[in-house]
Design a protein around this motif. Structure first.
Motif, PDB file in Angstrom:
ATOM      1  N   SER A  17       0.839  -1.212   0.000  1.00 16.20           N
ATOM      2  CA  SER A  17       0.000   0.000   0.000  1.00 16.20           C
ATOM      3  C   SER A  17       0.865   1.250   0.000  1.00 16.20           C
ATOM      4  N   LEU A  18       1.905   1.231   0.787  1.00 15.79           N
ATOM      5  CA  LEU A  18       2.827   2.359   0.819  1.00 15.79           C
ATOM      6  C   LEU A  18       3.531   2.519  -0.529  1.00 15.79           C
ATOM      7  N   ALA A  19       3.936   1.417  -1.123  1.00 13.81           N
ATOM      8  CA  ALA A  19       4.589   1.477  -2.433  1.00 13.81           C
ATOM      9  C   ALA A  19       3.651   2.060  -3.487  1.00 13.81           C
ATOM     10  N   ILE A  20       2.375   1.703  -3.421  1.00 14.18           N
ATOM     11  CA  ILE A  20       1.386   2.251  -4.355  1.00 14.18           C
ATOM     12  C   ILE A  20       1.304   3.760  -4.194  1.00 14.18           C
ATOM     13  N   GLN A  21       1.299   4.223  -2.961  1.00  8.93           N
ATOM     14  CA  GLN A  21       1.192   5.657  -2.691  1.00  8.93           C
ATOM     15  C   GLN A  21       2.426   6.419  -3.145  1.00  8.93           C
ATOM     16  N   LEU A  22       3.596   5.815  -2.981  1.00  8.70           N
ATOM     17  CA  LEU A  22       4.848   6.531  -3.220  1.00  8.70           C
ATOM     18  C   LEU A  22       5.423   6.344  -4.618  1.00  8.70           C
ATOM     19  N   ASP A  23       4.894   5.408  -5.384  1.00  6.02           N
ATOM     20  CA  ASP A  23       5.485   5.072  -6.679  1.00  6.02           C
ATOM     21  C   ASP A  23       5.495   6.260  -7.631  1.00  6.02           C
ATOM     22  N   ILE A  30       2.464  -3.611 -10.514  1.00  5.14           N
ATOM     23  CA  ILE A  30       3.050  -4.774  -9.839  1.00  5.14           C
ATOM     24  C   ILE A  30       2.740  -4.746  -8.344  1.00  5.14           C
ATOM     25  N   TYR A  31       2.682  -3.556  -7.767  1.00  7.45           N
ATOM     26  CA  TYR A  31       2.358  -3.459  -6.348  1.00  7.45           C
ATOM     27  C   TYR A  31       0.894  -3.849  -6.088  1.00  7.45           C
ATOM     28  N   TYR A  32       0.005  -3.435  -7.005  1.00  6.14           N
ATOM     29  CA  TYR A  32      -1.393  -3.860  -6.886  1.00  6.14           C
ATOM     30  C   TYR A  32      -1.488  -5.381  -7.007  1.00  6.14           C
TER      31      TYR A  32
END
Length: 115
Positions: A17-23, A30-32
């Protein structure tokens, strides 16, 4: 990904979730997909399918997202939808044996042979 591999699913969801926000590099699909896999293991199917859907919309040319969602549909016994996703994965990458294997499993669940 290591949280997912270690079966620390709450941590995996949190970090994806953090990776989705910060990407900012355009790797969000890929994070989803990975968060969807974590939700699937947690048996949070609604969240899992929402994330798989998002991954396939963001990158409709990646067969792995369709393969993963197809296998998730097999998990919840939605075989027709599984076949649709597995057919899409195969159309995008015809040389991956695992895709055909999962399609065979789906046909077996329907009680018929692959054509």
């Amino acid at each position: 990904l290591s949280y997912l591999e270690m079966n620390k699913l709450d941590d995996a969801v949190e970090h994806f979730s953090l990776a989705i926000q910060l990407d900012t590099a355009g790797d969000t699909a890929i994070y989803y997909n990975n968060r969807a896999l974590a939700y699937l293991r947690m048996e949070k199917y609604e969240q899992s399918f929402a994330d798989f859907d998002q991954a396939t919309v963001m990158n409709p040319n990646d067969p792995n997202y369709f393969f993963n969602r197809g296998n998730a549909y097999l998990t919840v016994k939605n075989v027709e939808q599984a076949l649709s996703d597995l057919d899409e994965a195969i159309s995008l990458a015809q040389s991956i044996p695992a895709y055909y294997h999962s399609k065979g499993v789906a046909f077996q669940a329907l009680g018929r042979k692959a054509g």
